[in-house]
Design a protein around this motif. Structure first.
Motif, PDB file in Angstrom:
ATOM      1  N   ALA A 110       0.832  -1.211   0.000  1.00 30.51           N
ATOM      2  CA  ALA A 110       0.000   0.000   0.000  1.00 30.51           C
ATOM      3  C   ALA A 110       0.865   1.258   0.000  1.00 30.51           C
ATOM      4  N   SER A 111       1.941   1.240   0.754  1.00 31.28           N
ATOM      5  CA  SER A 111       2.819   2.413   0.846  1.00 31.28           C
ATOM      6  C   SER A 111       3.516   2.693  -0.474  1.00 31.28           C
ATOM      7  N   LEU A 112       3.981   1.632  -1.149  1.00 32.42           N
ATOM      8  CA  LEU A 112       4.626   1.818  -2.445  1.00 32.42           C
ATOM      9  C   LEU A 112       3.606   2.290  -3.480  1.00 32.42           C
ATOM     10  N   THR A 113       2.401   1.730  -3.433  1.00 28.41           N
ATOM     11  CA  THR A 113       1.346   2.159  -4.356  1.00 28.41           C
ATOM     12  C   THR A 113       1.059   3.645  -4.199  1.00 28.41           C
ATOM     13  N   ASN A 124      -4.889  12.579 -15.592  1.00 30.56           N
ATOM     14  CA  ASN A 124      -6.051  11.705 -15.781  1.00 30.56           C
ATOM     15  C   ASN A 124      -5.597  10.294 -16.160  1.00 30.56           C
ATOM     16  N   VAL A 125      -5.034   9.592 -15.190  1.00 29.27           N
ATOM     17  CA  VAL A 125      -4.524   8.249 -15.429  1.00 29.27           C
ATOM     18  C   VAL A 125      -4.733   7.407 -14.175  1.00 29.27           C
ATOM     19  N   SER A 126      -4.951   6.111 -14.377  1.00 30.74           N
ATOM     20  CA  SER A 126      -5.117   5.185 -13.252  1.00 30.74           C
ATOM     21  C   SER A 126      -3.867   4.320 -13.105  1.00 30.74           C
ATOM     22  N   LEU A 127      -3.577   3.942 -11.871  1.00 29.94           N
ATOM     23  CA  LEU A 127      -2.468   3.037 -11.582  1.00 29.94           C
ATOM     24  C   LEU A 127      -3.037   1.664 -11.261  1.00 29.94           C
ATOM     25  N   ALA A 128      -2.502   0.632 -11.903  1.00 28.48           N
ATOM     26  CA  ALA A 128      -3.030  -0.725 -11.710  1.00 28.48           C
ATOM     27  C   ALA A 128      -1.909  -1.700 -11.379  1.00 28.48           C
ATOM     28  N   ASP A 129      -2.305  -2.793 -10.739  1.00 25.36           N
ATOM     29  CA  ASP A 129      -1.356  -3.859 -10.426  1.00 25.36           C
ATOM     30  C   ASP A 129      -1.309  -4.875 -11.574  1.00 25.36           C
ATOM     31  N   THR A 130      -0.605  -5.977 -11.363  1.00 23.02           N
ATOM     32  CA  THR A 130      -0.505  -7.051 -12.354  1.00 23.02           C
ATOM     33  C   THR A 130      -0.712  -8.392 -11.642  1.00 23.02           C
ATOM     34  N   ARG A 131      -0.488  -9.490 -12.370  1.00 22.10           N
ATOM     35  CA  ARG A 131      -0.560 -10.819 -11.744  1.00 22.10           C
ATOM     36  C   ARG A 131       0.807 -11.270 -11.218  1.00 22.10           C
ATOM     37  N   GLU A 141      -2.798  -9.131  -1.782  1.00 15.90           N
ATOM     38  CA  GLU A 141      -1.869  -8.144  -2.339  1.00 15.90           C
ATOM     39  C   GLU A 141      -2.606  -7.140  -3.225  1.00 15.90           C
ATOM     40  N   LYS A 142      -3.548  -7.629  -4.009  1.00 15.06           N
ATOM     41  CA  LYS A 142      -4.350  -6.728  -4.837  1.00 15.06           C
ATOM     42  C   LYS A 142      -5.243  -5.836  -3.963  1.00 15.06           C
ATOM     43  N   TYR A 143      -5.701  -6.397  -2.856  1.00 13.94           N
ATOM     44  CA  TYR A 143      -6.486  -5.581  -1.915  1.00 13.94           C
ATOM     45  C   TYR A 143      -5.635  -4.431  -1.368  1.00 13.94           C
ATOM     46  N   ALA A 144      -4.375  -4.699  -1.072  1.00 16.68           N
ATOM     47  CA  ALA A 144      -3.489  -3.662  -0.535  1.00 16.68           C
ATOM     48  C   ALA A 144      -3.277  -2.539  -1.547  1.00 16.68           C
ATOM     49  N   VAL A 145      -3.169  -2.898  -2.823  1.00 20.89           N
ATOM     50  CA  VAL A 145      -3.063  -1.883  -3.875  1.00 20.89           C
ATOM     51  C   VAL A 145      -4.331  -1.029  -3.897  1.00 20.89           C
ATOM     52  N   TYR A 146      -5.466  -1.702  -3.819  1.00 17.89           N
ATOM     53  CA  TYR A 146      -6.763  -1.007  -3.826  1.00 17.89           C
ATOM     54  C   TYR A 146      -6.903  -0.080  -2.614  1.00 17.89           C
ATOM     55  N   ALA A 147      -6.445  -0.544  -1.454  1.00 16.16           N
ATOM     56  CA  ALA A 147      -6.561   0.248  -0.224  1.00 16.16           C
ATOM     57  C   ALA A 147      -5.824   1.578  -0.348  1.00 16.16           C
ATOM     58  N   ALA A 148      -4.769   1.589  -1.142  1.00 14.78           N
ATOM     59  CA  ALA A 148      -3.966   2.812  -1.312  1.00 14.78           C
ATOM     60  C   ALA A 148      -4.464   3.686  -2.462  1.00 14.78           C
ATOM     61  N   ALA A 264       5.895  -3.951 -10.035  1.00 17.64           N
ATOM     62  CA  ALA A 264       6.677  -3.711  -8.820  1.00 17.64           C
ATOM     63  C   ALA A 264       5.805  -3.455  -7.595  1.00 17.64           C
ATOM     64  N   LEU A 265       4.569  -3.013  -7.808  1.00 20.41           N
ATOM     65  CA  LEU A 265       3.693  -2.743  -6.667  1.00 20.41           C
ATOM     66  C   LEU A 265       3.585  -3.962  -5.764  1.00 20.41           C
ATOM     67  N   THR A 266       3.555  -5.147  -6.369  1.00 21.51           N
ATOM     68  CA  THR A 266       3.405  -6.362  -5.568  1.00 21.51           C
ATOM     69  C   THR A 266       4.683  -7.186  -5.478  1.00 21.51           C
ATOM     70  N   HIS A 267       5.472  -7.222  -6.562  1.00 19.62           N
ATOM     71  CA  HIS A 267       6.634  -8.123  -6.486  1.00 19.62           C
ATOM     72  C   HIS A 267       7.887  -7.481  -5.903  1.00 19.62           C
ATOM     73  N   SER A 268       7.884  -6.153  -5.734  1.00 22.36           N
ATOM     74  CA  SER A 268       9.105  -5.509  -5.231  1.00 22.36           C
ATOM     75  C   SER A 268       8.868  -4.523  -4.093  1.00 22.36           C
ATOM     76  N   ALA A 269       7.686  -4.548  -3.511  1.00 23.32           N
ATOM     77  CA  ALA A 269       7.401  -3.606  -2.420  1.00 23.32           C
ATOM     78  C   ALA A 269       8.165  -4.008  -1.158  1.00 23.32           C
ATOM     79  N   PRO A 270       8.923  -3.090  -0.550  1.00 29.01           N
ATOM     80  CA  PRO A 270       9.586  -3.410   0.719  1.00 29.01           C
ATOM     81  C   PRO A 270       8.569  -3.457   1.850  1.00 29.01           C
ATOM     82  N   SER A 271       8.821  -4.281   2.827  1.00 33.63           N
ATOM     83  CA  SER A 271       7.919  -4.382   3.975  1.00 33.63           C
ATOM     84  C   SER A 271       7.926  -3.082   4.777  1.00 33.63           C
ATOM     85  N   LEU A 272       6.791  -2.795   5.406  1.00 36.78           N
ATOM     86  CA  LEU A 272       6.706  -1.663   6.321  1.00 36.78           C
ATOM     87  C   LEU A 272       6.762  -2.231   7.737  1.00 36.78           C
ATOM     88  N   ASP A 273       7.654  -1.720   8.551  1.00 34.46           N
ATOM     89  CA  ASP A 273       7.947  -2.337   9.842  1.00 34.46           C
ATOM     90  C   ASP A 273       6.907  -2.007  10.916  1.00 34.46           C
TER      91      ASP A 273
END
Length: 285
Positions: A110-113, A124-131, A141-148, A264-273
């Motif tokens: 969510a933070s990276l998103t 006027n553009v949307s940001l989307a995740d991938t599989r 993981e897709k929910y976390a993208v949506y939450a942000a 990268a939103l899902t495969h490379s996001a660093p953890s938030l401590d």
């Protein structure tokens, strides 16, 4: 995302940690000991996974009192108490790592998103995740993208027709090109949207002839993206993907594409401590 899907993911995670018990906690902690624990953010970011963490604790102690102080999608700062737990210490300790794993991973996504979204503010553009997700964790993981504030692309292979380069390469052996592939895909019985992935302006022109729902500009230069946007009719949505990062996403967005998808939103996001702490505890009857 259904409750049963969430619980299945949580059950699998819990089984990894304490399907055979928690030898340390069960040896040291009296079952009667109750306490108050807090979960504290150690970094600034965006909250995601609070409800998931709550389910982890509640599944193993339905009587535990849990207060979520910062909801998913909200900003958090280092030092913020995001959750308060009151219940049996033995159950809090058993679930601690499993719950924190969900919080750190999902809040990291969510933070990276949110960082990516901030880069295209005002456009006027949307940001989307991938599989490109961890197996078994996709829905969360897709929910976390949506939450942000991001959007979700296909959650699985049945949710849309996406003609990729390898589909076209395989079909080329039979002399079938982009136009024919799109036309064939448009006959799908479910009438799902048809998206075609292209990486040259020549392919863009061929795709336009067949009228897909969307054209995905894959790994194209910004200059070629601009040219593609100029020739693609408004009736066809335009998505950009491939080698897009925080440094170049705004430039990509300014080409006029409708959607930018970033793996990268899902495969490379660093953890938030986060950490779980026991500021107060007492014996119960």
């Amino acid at each position: 995302m259904s409750q049963s899907q969430i619980e299945k993911i949580i059950d699998n995670a819990c089984d990894e940690d304490f399907a055979r018990g928690d030898i340390t906690t069960e040896t040291l902690i009296p079952s009667s000991l109750a306490g108050r624990a807090i979960i504290v953010a150690k970094q600034d970011g965006i909250m995601a996974g609070a409800e998931v963490a709550k389910i982890v604790f509640m599944k193993h102690d339905p009587n535990m009192e849990i207060d979520i102080l910062i909801e998913d999608g909200k900003k958090i700062k280092a030092g913020d108490v995001v959750m308060v737990l009151n219940g049996r210490v033995i159950n809090i300790l058993k679930c601690e790592r499993t719950a924190l794993n969900f919080l750190t991973h999902l809040s990291g996504i969510a933070s990276l998103t949110a960082k990516y979204i901030s880069k295209v503010e005002g456009l006027n553009v949307s940001l989307a995740d991938t599989r490109k997700t961890i197996p078994g964790m996709r829905m969360l993981e897709k929910y976390a993208v949506y939450a942000a504030g991001g959007k979700s692309n296909r959650p699985d292979l049945a949710c849309g027709v996406l003609i990729k380069d390898n589909h076209l390469m395989a079909l080329s052996a039979k002399g079938i090109g982009i136009k024919e592939a799109i036309e064939k895909a448009k006959t799908n019985k479910s009438k799902l949207p048809v998206i075609v992935e292209v990486n040259t302006l020549e392919q863009v022109a061929q795709a336009i002839e067949a009228g897909p729902s969307s054209i995905l500009l894959d790994n194209m230069s910004v200059e070629d993206m601009k040219k593609a946007v100029d020739i693609i009719p408004e009736t066809i949505k335009i998505e950009a993907s491939g080698n897009i990062n925080l440094d170049n996403i705004r430039e990509v967005a300014m080409t006029g594409v409708d959607v930018i998808s970033v793996g990268a939103l899902t495969h490379s996001a660093p953890s938030l401590d986060f950490s779980l702490e026991f500021p107060v505890q007492q014996e119960t009857e």
